[in-house]
Every structure is written in C-alpha cells, then in structure tokens.
Design a protein around this motif. Structure first.
Motif, PDB file in Angstrom:
ATOM      1  N   ARG A  18       0.955  -1.226   0.099  1.00 36.96           N
ATOM      2  CA  ARG A  18      -0.007  -0.139  -0.163  1.00 36.96           C
ATOM      3  C   ARG A  18       0.797   1.202  -0.094  1.00 36.96           C
ATOM      4  O   ARG A  18       2.131   1.095   0.197  1.00 36.96           O
ATOM      5  CB  ARG A  18      -0.899   0.120   1.073  1.00 36.96           C
ATOM      6  N   THR A  19       0.189   2.239  -0.344  1.00 38.44           N
ATOM      7  CA  THR A  19       0.914   3.624  -0.604  1.00 38.44           C
ATOM      8  C   THR A  19       0.580   4.559   0.688  1.00 38.44           C
ATOM      9  O   THR A  19      -0.779   4.643   0.790  1.00 38.44           O
ATOM     10  CB  THR A  19       0.835   4.365  -1.543  1.00 38.44           C
ATOM     11  N   LEU A  20       1.426   5.110   1.562  1.00 34.74           N
ATOM     12  CA  LEU A  20       0.858   5.921   2.778  1.00 34.74           C
ATOM     13  C   LEU A  20       1.455   7.247   2.425  1.00 34.74           C
ATOM     14  O   LEU A  20       2.798   7.437   1.998  1.00 34.74           O
ATOM     15  CB  LEU A  20       1.466   5.408   3.954  1.00 34.74           C
ATOM     16  N   THR A  21       0.715   8.152   2.487  1.00 35.62           N
ATOM     17  CA  THR A  21       1.184   9.634   2.545  1.00 35.62           C
ATOM     18  C   THR A  21       1.603  10.101   4.011  1.00 35.62           C
ATOM     19  O   THR A  21       0.395   9.909   4.749  1.00 35.62           O
ATOM     20  CB  THR A  21       0.210  10.506   1.947  1.00 35.62           C
ATOM     21  N   VAL A  22       2.674  10.389   4.155  1.00 37.66           N
ATOM     22  CA  VAL A  22       2.903  10.947   5.825  1.00 37.66           C
ATOM     23  C   VAL A  22       3.395  12.366   5.775  1.00 37.66           C
ATOM     24  O   VAL A  22       4.270  12.837   4.723  1.00 37.66           O
ATOM     25  CB  VAL A  22       3.987   9.960   6.358  1.00 37.66           C
ATOM     26  N   ALA A  23       2.942  13.355   6.387  1.00 40.13           N
ATOM     27  CA  ALA A  23       3.450  14.637   6.546  1.00 40.13           C
ATOM     28  C   ALA A  23       4.380  14.832   7.714  1.00 40.13           C
ATOM     29  O   ALA A  23       4.028  14.411   8.657  1.00 40.13           O
ATOM     30  CB  ALA A  23       2.011  15.840   6.466  1.00 40.13           C
ATOM     31  N   LEU A  24       5.211  15.562   7.529  1.00 49.75           N
ATOM     32  CA  LEU A  24       6.202  15.836   8.544  1.00 49.75           C
ATOM     33  C   LEU A  24       6.149  17.330   9.005  1.00 49.75           C
ATOM     34  O   LEU A  24       6.112  18.303   8.017  1.00 49.75           O
ATOM     35  CB  LEU A  24       7.712  15.832   8.286  1.00 49.75           C
ATOM     36  N   ILE A  25       5.806  17.702  10.110  1.00 53.76           N
ATOM     37  CA  ILE A  25       5.702  19.337  10.636  1.00 53.76           C
ATOM     38  C   ILE A  25       6.367  19.486  11.942  1.00 53.76           C
ATOM     39  O   ILE A  25       6.629  18.565  12.582  1.00 53.76           O
ATOM     40  CB  ILE A  25       3.917  19.267  10.662  1.00 53.76           C
ATOM     41  N   GLY A  26       6.593  20.585  11.921  1.00 53.41           N
ATOM     42  CA  GLY A  26       7.148  21.023  13.440  1.00 53.41           C
ATOM     43  C   GLY A  26       7.579  22.637  13.470  1.00 53.41           C
ATOM     44  O   GLY A  26       7.727  23.133  12.294  1.00 53.41           O
ATOM     45  N   ASN A  27       8.196  22.932  14.603  1.00 55.99           N
ATOM     46  CA  ASN A  27       8.542  24.379  14.675  1.00 55.99           C
ATOM     47  C   ASN A  27      10.093  24.518  14.027  1.00 55.99           C
ATOM     48  O   ASN A  27      10.600  23.406  13.528  1.00 55.99           O
ATOM     49  CB  ASN A  27       8.976  24.729  16.221  1.00 55.99           C
ATOM     50  N   PRO A  28      10.286  25.833  13.631  1.00 63.01           N
ATOM     51  CA  PRO A  28      11.538  25.929  12.875  1.00 63.01           C
ATOM     52  C   PRO A  28      12.616  25.493  13.943  1.00 63.01           C
ATOM     53  O   PRO A  28      12.338  25.653  15.452  1.00 63.01           O
ATOM     54  CB  PRO A  28      11.766  27.462  12.712  1.00 63.01           C
ATOM     55  N   ASN A  29      13.768  25.171  13.737  1.00 62.91           N
ATOM     56  CA  ASN A  29      15.153  24.902  14.844  1.00 62.91           C
ATOM     57  C   ASN A  29      14.619  23.627  15.643  1.00 62.91           C
ATOM     58  O   ASN A  29      15.365  23.351  16.468  1.00 62.91           O
ATOM     59  CB  ASN A  29      15.312  26.000  15.657  1.00 62.91           C
ATOM     60  N   THR A  30      13.899  22.599  15.005  1.00 63.11           N
ATOM     61  CA  THR A  30      13.719  21.418  15.921  1.00 63.11           C
ATOM     62  C   THR A  30      14.463  20.276  15.155  1.00 63.11           C
ATOM     63  O   THR A  30      14.273  19.113  15.625  1.00 63.11           O
ATOM     64  CB  THR A  30      12.217  21.312  16.032  1.00 63.11           C
ATOM     65  N   GLY A  31      14.991  20.539  14.026  1.00 67.02           N
ATOM     66  CA  GLY A  31      15.969  19.508  13.428  1.00 67.02           C
ATOM     67  C   GLY A  31      14.755  18.733  12.425  1.00 67.02           C
ATOM     68  O   GLY A  31      15.061  17.450  12.063  1.00 67.02           O
ATOM     69  N   LYS A  32      13.958  19.584  11.885  1.00 72.33           N
ATOM     70  CA  LYS A  32      12.886  18.698  11.052  1.00 72.33           C
ATOM     71  C   LYS A  32      13.445  18.274   9.788  1.00 72.33           C
ATOM     72  O   LYS A  32      13.239  17.283   9.328  1.00 72.33           O
ATOM     73  CB  LYS A  32      11.696  19.796  10.792  1.00 72.33           C
ATOM     74  N   SER A  33      14.359  19.287   9.165  1.00 69.93           N
ATOM     75  CA  SER A  33      15.019  18.933   7.953  1.00 69.93           C
ATOM     76  C   SER A  33      15.801  17.690   7.887  1.00 69.93           C
ATOM     77  O   SER A  33      16.005  17.031   6.976  1.00 69.93           O
ATOM     78  CB  SER A  33      15.757  20.166   7.256  1.00 69.93           C
ATOM     79  N   THR A  34      16.407  17.611   9.010  1.00 66.44           N
ATOM     80  CA  THR A  34      17.566  16.747   9.360  1.00 66.44           C
ATOM     81  C   THR A  34      16.557  15.257   9.512  1.00 66.44           C
ATOM     82  O   THR A  34      17.254  14.163   8.810  1.00 66.44           O
ATOM     83  CB  THR A  34      18.065  16.888  10.756  1.00 66.44           C
ATOM     84  N   LEU A  35      15.474  15.329  10.227  1.00 65.83           N
ATOM     85  CA  LEU A  35      15.043  14.159  10.250  1.00 65.83           C
ATOM     86  C   LEU A  35      14.333  13.739   8.872  1.00 65.83           C
ATOM     87  O   LEU A  35      14.422  12.583   8.614  1.00 65.83           O
ATOM     88  CB  LEU A  35      13.657  14.468  11.369  1.00 65.83           C
ATOM     89  N   PHE A  36      13.709  14.779   8.156  1.00 68.13           N
ATOM     90  CA  PHE A  36      13.250  14.248   6.772  1.00 68.13           C
ATOM     91  C   PHE A  36      14.485  13.885   5.925  1.00 68.13           C
ATOM     92  O   PHE A  36      14.171  12.744   5.201  1.00 68.13           O
ATOM     93  CB  PHE A  36      12.853  15.812   6.293  1.00 68.13           C
ATOM     94  N   ASN A  37      15.636  14.361   6.085  1.00 66.23           N
ATOM     95  CA  ASN A  37      16.771  13.652   5.040  1.00 66.23           C
ATOM     96  C   ASN A  37      16.899  12.251   5.650  1.00 66.23           C
ATOM     97  O   ASN A  37      17.360  11.536   4.851  1.00 66.23           O
ATOM     98  CB  ASN A  37      17.875  14.841   5.181  1.00 66.23           C
ATOM     99  N   ALA A  38      16.889  12.187   6.923  1.00 67.47           N
ATOM    100  CA  ALA A  38      17.375  10.820   7.545  1.00 67.47           C
ATOM    101  C   ALA A  38      16.407   9.898   7.179  1.00 67.47           C
ATOM    102  O   ALA A  38      16.794   8.744   6.789  1.00 67.47           O
ATOM    103  CB  ALA A  38      17.383  11.065   9.014  1.00 67.47           C
ATOM    104  N   LEU A  39      15.191  10.238   7.015  1.00 65.32           N
ATOM    105  CA  LEU A  39      13.998   9.199   6.889  1.00 65.32           C
ATOM    106  C   LEU A  39      14.079   8.986   5.289  1.00 65.32           C
ATOM    107  O   LEU A  39      13.623   7.955   4.832  1.00 65.32           O
ATOM    108  CB  LEU A  39      12.662   9.708   7.256  1.00 65.32           C
ATOM    109  N   ALA A  40      14.079  10.053   4.459  1.00 60.52           N
ATOM    110  CA  ALA A  40      13.711  10.081   2.774  1.00 60.52           C
ATOM    111  C   ALA A  40      15.083   9.787   2.029  1.00 60.52           C
ATOM    112  O   ALA A  40      14.885   9.509   1.055  1.00 60.52           O
ATOM    113  CB  ALA A  40      12.987  11.380   2.495  1.00 60.52           C
TER     114      ALA A  40
END
Lengths: 74, 729
Positions: B10-32
């Motif tokens: 199956r295909t799941l759509t997952v959104a990633l959200i958070g405050n600035p300076n929380t390491g969100k982009s880092t997590l995105f890159n690590a996961l994706a």
C-alpha cells in the motif's frame, strides 16, 4: 502597569495582556506571551532595537514596536 | 508481512511538521534519504519536498511541510500546510499520518503546534528530538507518560545522530492504521456553539462540509486567510459581519478572540506536561548564554559580525575565483578538443559557442553557490543566522525590510544568484519578494570587468585614487537605487501590515557536517536542474542570433587555413598567419554586423544614440543580456580583435580609444563611458538571475518585471548620465 519595551537589561516582569487582534498580537501569543507568564529582558541589539527576551525557557527577539503591545506588571 | 518487498502492499502519505529549529529537515533527510523531489506547491513560493521510500512493504510518500510555530494562516503561503493536512491540496493525497517533531528542551511552546495538529484529527506520531540537549540542561522527560497522556505514540530521537529512526518508521506504519479521531475540543462550550452556528450559516449559503478546523480558524483569525478565502466563496452571506458579531458575543462572555486560543492551548500544554517533564526551577546559565552575550554585544557583537561577513564575502568574491578559473579552463579544454576534431562550420560553432559555452555558463556559478550555502548552512545550523538578523534588523527596517534580508543582499554583491536563493530564510512573502527584486541591483562580480575596462579608458593610470572613487561610486549606485525601489515596491505591489519580527533565538550548537553538506548539495542540485536548463537555452538562442543569417563559408575556409598553419609548426608562415588572423577578424566583425544581432544593433541605434552610444555598443549591450561579462568578448569581435580579449587587453583598450563616429568624433568620451557603466550597473543583464527568480517565485511574472524595471531604470539613468555629463565636460 506598563509595557514590555520599558524594561531595562535583566529586568523581570509578569505579562498581563497582549493588545490588539492582528497578526502581531496573534504571533506574540502563539509564541507563549500570555497573561501570567514571567518574562525577562536579556539585552538590546547594538542599535537599540530589536530586544532579546527570555520567556518559557527560550530566547526570543522582539522589535520595540512589538514589545509595546505587551502589557506587563513589574 | 507476507507481501514481497518489491511490490509494496500500500501507499501511505505521511506529512512531517514542526517548529523551526527542531531538526525537522534533518529528520526528513534521514528518513527520506537523498532521493527527494524538490519543487514548489502550485501557485505559491513554498518549497515542496516529497521523499518516496519503502519500509516493510509499505510505500511511503513523506511530505516535508515548512517549519512553523502555528497553523493559523494569514497568507496563501501559510495556508499550504493546513490544506495538505486537511487533504485539500490537489497535488498531494490526504495524509494517513502526521509526524510532529518537537524540541525536547522546549516542549511547552512546541506543544502549541502539536495541539493544533491534533485538532485536525489525523493520526499523529510525536518525535521528541534533541533529547540530549534537554538532558544537558537538567530537563527530564518521561516519554511513556507523555505518550499515555496524549494518547499517541511518542518516539525519542536524536535526528542528527540518526538515532531512533527505526522506532519512528515503525510508529508511522502502526499509526497510519489507526482511525482518524478529533480530540475533545479545548475551547469553551460557547465557542463550539458559535462554530456550529457558523457551519449552519455557511451551509445555507452553499458551503457545506467545511472542516471544523477551518470554522475555528475563521472565528479565531481576525482578517485571516481562511476568512478571506470563504468570503470569496459565499454568495448572499456577509461572512465578515457574521464573524464580527460572533466575536463580539464571545468577548461579552469573557472568551476574547484571538487570546482564547493561546490561553486554552498553553493551558492544555501545561496540564499535559505536569509530572511528565521535570525541569530545574532556575534555568541554569549555559555556555550558549555566555556566547550569546558576546555575540550580541554592542561592540564585540558588531565587530564579530563585520569580520564574519567580510570572510563570507571574500569567500564568494575571491575564494571562488580559482574554481571558476578552473571551470573556464576546463570549458576551453573541451572546446579546443571539439575544435580540433571538427572542421570549421555552423555545427562546430553551435557546439563550441552555443552548447559548450551554455553548459559552462551554468557550471561557472556553482563555486559561488556552493561556498555561500556552505557558510549559510553552517551559520544556520549553529544558531548564528538568527543573531545576524537580530543585529542588522534596525538597519534593514530603513529599507522597509527586516534583518533577515541582510545576508541575501550582501551576498548579491558577489553574485545575485546565490543571493536570490538565500532569500528562503525570509518567511514573510512580501519581504522575500522585495529582497529578490532588488538583489540584482547590487553590483555583482560580473560587472567588475566592465567597470575596469571603461574606467581605464577615461581615468589615467596615474590617478589610482580617482579610479578607485569611480569604482566605489558604481557600487554605491546600486545600493542608492535599491532604497527607493524597495520603498516603492513596498508601497505598491507588496503593501500590507508590517510583518511581525517575532523571532526565536535558538541556542548555539555545533553544526552537523552531514546537515550542512546535504543543504549545500540540495541548493546546488536545484540550481543546475531547475535554472540551468533555461540558462543553457538562452545562451544557445543568443549564439544563433549572432551567427545567422550570414555566409560563414569564407570565414570557415580562413579558419581552416589558420588552424592548418598553426598545427604544421612552420615558422616561415608566421607572416601569412598574422595576415590571415587579421583578415579573419575583420571578416568576423563584418559577419556579426550582418547577423540578426548586428541588424538589431543598427535598428536600435536611434534609441541608444541619446545615451551617446553607436551601434557597436548597442550590439554589445544586447549580446550581454544573457550574461553581462560577454560584452568584453563581443566588443573584441566587433572591433575585429577576435573574441579572445579580456578587460586588461591593450588591443581592446586601444580599439575603443580610437573608435570614431562617421564624422570623426571619438565615440568613447568620459560621458559615454560613464553612461555605459551606469547602464551596466543597473541593467538586468543576466539570464541566470532571471531564471533563478522564476524558480524562486514560481512565476514568470517576476523575472519579466525585474527585467523590465531594471532595463528601463538603466536606460533612463544612462540617458541622464550622458546628457548631464555632456553639459559639464
């Protein structure tokens, strides 16, 4: 009763109210500046504006015009 | 898991959200991973990053939403996140789960956004990031208790060390199976009644099935974006009046809008964190605080900032130089390789002067882009970028902008391309647009050769101070013109209430090399793939205009003979070679005069004559629209010196100095040289910048606007310079 921009370096105060209902007021409240919260002035930028504060355990910068929207009790 | 790994069940759509300076982009890159697609959400300037990955037989589309403190949209750009989460964004299917990343050392404020995301009703996974920082500050968090209180999975992670990633993946897949559930409303009963009344009124006017979250937003955000969106959709219903009255009733009952939202959400956050988080009574003074005291100090802070900016500027101005020289050498090497393999003709010319020059014209910008983004990524990741904006804000408010515009504008003095790309740090759309539109006015390094050549023409070498002053004046001109332009743009296209400059000053930390490298790679890749193709196309088009129409057969024959003599090492043929070279250069000059470009130059001569220019300068100016630095080579060709000249070349200076009007007057008088310099200082002669503006604003409107306003400005200023100069000299 006075406003946040009148504080001096290292002064602490308690927030009483944020005036207005526009984007600036909303943002100030979203960032946790709501009544009953304690706030401390950390320092001024070299040209006197903006101003650095500490609230809820983090640092935030406000312009003097924005700080004027925050009513405080020293 | 019985499904084979090759065919996702199956295909799941997952959104990633958070405050600035929380390491969100880092997590995105690590996961994706690095295979994410970067684009824009349609119609807005918001970057859309989607990563497609496979876990346990599930195909996951991970959508990175812009960092935000709140989901209370006041503009179309801010609406994008809300639309994605509500499944109203046409190009992304409704998320099956939301990953909310929070800064563990600053939980209370981060929970504000979490509370809004929960209200939307999607299944949520909470990621407690930067747990190590929290611990070092004496903050202890009971993640299990937090999970129980919130009723959602809570995963502890240190994204920059790639810790906790498997737990996050598992939690996402599990959570996506849960049914959506809106939690009990945090708002007082009266507020919910007003919401229902609003839903009824909207339904009566043709808008049914409006999500509750949007109804709440309409009531809470005075003149907010949702309100204006529904105002346009409803007929025979005065939404504004209804909302004003509803807010009035709420205020009477002691439930003041918009304060009520902050109050109930922070109240909720405090209750949730009760017994979950234990933090020391007094926040201990950290090393970060001590560094901050130094770096925001009246004298020391400014001195450090100036030194740092000098280093950044030197890097993109001077350190990039050897790399750019290397790329040029490489380009010449490839060109000579092709030249050696092919006989002269239109196809060789297309390959060498069109294709290879076009590719080189794209790659040449990479050293500056990479170096600037290396610095920006380092400064952002360690927390200094916010301080730079803090220090410079007062100065930039004089331009109607904010402190966040300083670094992009300063970078534009080296090159507007990385400068325009750096405006991403400015989250307010209007400020960002104005910064983008004035950035090309800053005198970039490509203008320097033009200044050097022309200053050498009318200021004698014995007066180095005067030369320096004229050069300085050219740099100052861009800034002086940018001030009224920014002011005008703010008063016309981008007017509106002053955006808040309420900015978090994050704690300092050591930058992570991985994050920095990923960010630099992202920017470089975006430039090459998105803007590069357009820059390449423009170069080829201008090549064609300078080549066609015209009979190149004689020139090609001469070129073939020259190359033959050159390769045969016959010393006695030197005389013949020189003669051929001279004749060939004259012929090439004639060919360019006959070409579409040359004819255009003649055609516009009446328009450039008031600037003091002859048709040759006109051709040079037109040919320089793709890239201003080519004027040197174009002038070299027109004055029959061949294209291999530079700004220091004695031959070109001599040719310009002896260039005459048909009646014998010299062309390059002081007013003409000044008018040409002013034109180059203000004109949008850079296809690459325009293409980057297209990419960053996601619209053709703004590059066209930039081109038109700068060209008009350049023309008028050059006209004034020449006409006034003529009266004085």
């Amino acid at each position: 009763m006075t406003t946040l921009d009148t504080l001096k370096k290292s002064d602490r105060a308690t927030i009483v109210d944020v005036t207005g209902d526009d984007g600036i007021a909303t943002r100030l409240m979203e960032m946790g500046l709501i009544d009953g919260e304690e706030i401390q002035l950390v320092g001024f930028a070299p040209l006197g504006d903006p101003i650095e504060f500490e609230v809820r355990g983090y640092r935030i910068s406000l312009r003097a015009a924005e700080a004027r929207r925050v009513v405080i009790q020293k | 898991m019985t499904a084979p790994a090759t065919t996702p069940s199956r295909t799941l759509t997952v959104a990633l959200i958070g405050n600035p300076n929380t390491g969100k982009s880092t997590l995105f890159n690590a996961l994706a991973g690095m295979r994410s697609r970067i684009g824009n959400f349609p119609g807005v300037t918001v970057e859309k990053k989607v990563g497609r990955v496979e876990w346990d037989g599930n195909q996951i589309d991970l959508v990175d939403l812009p960092g935000t403190y709140s989901l209370a949209p006041r503009s179309l750009d801010e609406m994008v996140s809300v639309d994605v989460l509500l499944g109203r964004q046409s190009d992304i299917s409704r998320p099956d789960a939301v990953v909310c990343i929070v800064d563990a050392s600053n939980l209370e404020r981060n929970l504000y956004l979490v509370s809004q995301v929960l209200d939307i009703g999607l299944p949520v996974v909470l990621v407690l990031n930067m747990h190590d920082v929290a611990q070092s500050r004496g903050v202890t968090i009971d993640a299990a208790a937090l999970s129980q209180k919130l009723g959602i999975p809570v995963v502890v992670s240190e994204a920059h060390r790639r810790q906790g990633l498997d737990d996050i993946r598992r939690a996402i897949v599990e959570t996506a199976e849960r049914t959506e559930r809106r939690p009990d409303s945090l708002f007082p009963a009266l507020f919910n009644e007003e919401c229902n009344a609003l839903a009824g009124a909207l339904e009566a006017s043709g808008c049914d099935g409006v999500p509750t979250y949007l109804l709440e937003r309409m009531l809470l955000d005075v003149h907010g974006y949702v309100e204006s969106q529904f105002e346009d959709r409803t007929s025979n219903f005065d939404l504004e009046k209804h909302l004003t009255e509803a807010r009035g009733r709420l205020r009477e009952a002691g439930c003041r809008v918009p304060a009520v939202e902050a109050k109930v959400r922070y109240q909720w956050a405090r209750e949730v964190l009760q017994d979950v988080v234990i933090r020391p009574k007094e926040r201990p003074a950290t090393g970060s605080d001590r560094i901050d005291r130094l770096l925001t100090h009246r004298v020391g802070g400014l001195a450090f900032f100036s030194a740092l900016m000098a280093v950044v500027f030197m890097a993109i101005y001077a350190w990039a130089e050897p790399f750019m020289g290397g790329i040029e050498a490489e380009q010449e090497w490839v060109a000579s390789l092709v030249t050696g393999q092919m006989s002269p003709g239109p196809f060789r010319s297309l390959l060498v002067d069109g294709v290879i020059a076009g590719v080189g014209g794209v790659i040449i910008f990479l050293p500056q882009i990479v170096l600037l983004f290396l610095f920006i990524a380092l400064l952002e990741d360690c927390g200094y970028m916010a301080r730079a904006a803090f220090l410079m804000d007062r100065l930039m408010t004089k331009l109607g902008l904010s402190g966040k515009s300083f670094v992009p504008l300063m970078s534009s003095f080296a090159c507007a391309i990385p400068g325009v790309m750096a405006t991403r740090v400015i989250e307010n759309r209007r400020d960002r647009m104005v910064t983008i539109l004035v950035a090309p006015l800053m005198s970039c390094s490509a203008r320097l050769p033009v200044y050097v050549l022309l200053i050498a023409l009318f200021v004698p070498a014995e007066e180095p101070v005067k030369r320096g002053l004229v050069l300085f004046a050219m740099y100052a001109l861009g800034i002086l013109v940018a001030i009224p332009v920014a002011w005008l743009l703010k008063k016309t296209f981008f007017k509106g209430e002053t955006p808040p400059f309420v900015m978090e000053l994050p704690s300092y930390k050591w930058p992570s090399p991985r994050i920095v490298l990923v960010r630099v790679y992202d920017r470089a890749q975006a430039f090459v793939t998105r803007a590069g193709t357009l820059i390449f196309a423009t170069t080829v088009v201008v090549w064609a205009a300078a080549y066609f129409p015209g009979d190149h057969s004689q020139a090609d024959r001469m070129q073939a003979e020259i190359e033959q003599i050159e390769s045969s090492d016959k010393v006695d043929d030197q005389k013949r070679l020189d003669q051929l070279q001279r004749e060939s250069n004259v012929l090439k000059g004639e060919l360019i005069e006959l070409s579409a470009l040359g004819r255009l130059g003649h055609a516009i001569e009446p328009a450039v004559k008031p600037l003091g220019w002859d048709w040759r300068i006109g051709v040079g100016a037109i040919a320089s629209f793709p890239a201003r630095e080519v004027i040197i080579a174009t002038l070299g060709t027109i004055y029959s010196l061949g294209g291999d000249v530079d700004e220091e070349s004695k031959g070109l200076r001599g040719a310009l100095a002896s260039s005459k009007w048909p009646d014998g007057r010299p062309v390059y008088t002081t007013p003409v040289a000044l008018s040409l310099m002013v034109f180059f200082a203000l004109c949008a002669q850079c296809a690459a910048t325009l293409m980057v503006i297209k990419r960053e604003t996601n619209s053709w409107r703004w590059p066209i606007f930039t081109f038109v306003y700068m060209t008009a400005l350049a023309y008028v200023a050059a006209l004034l310079t020449y006409q006034v100069g003529r009266l004085i000299v």
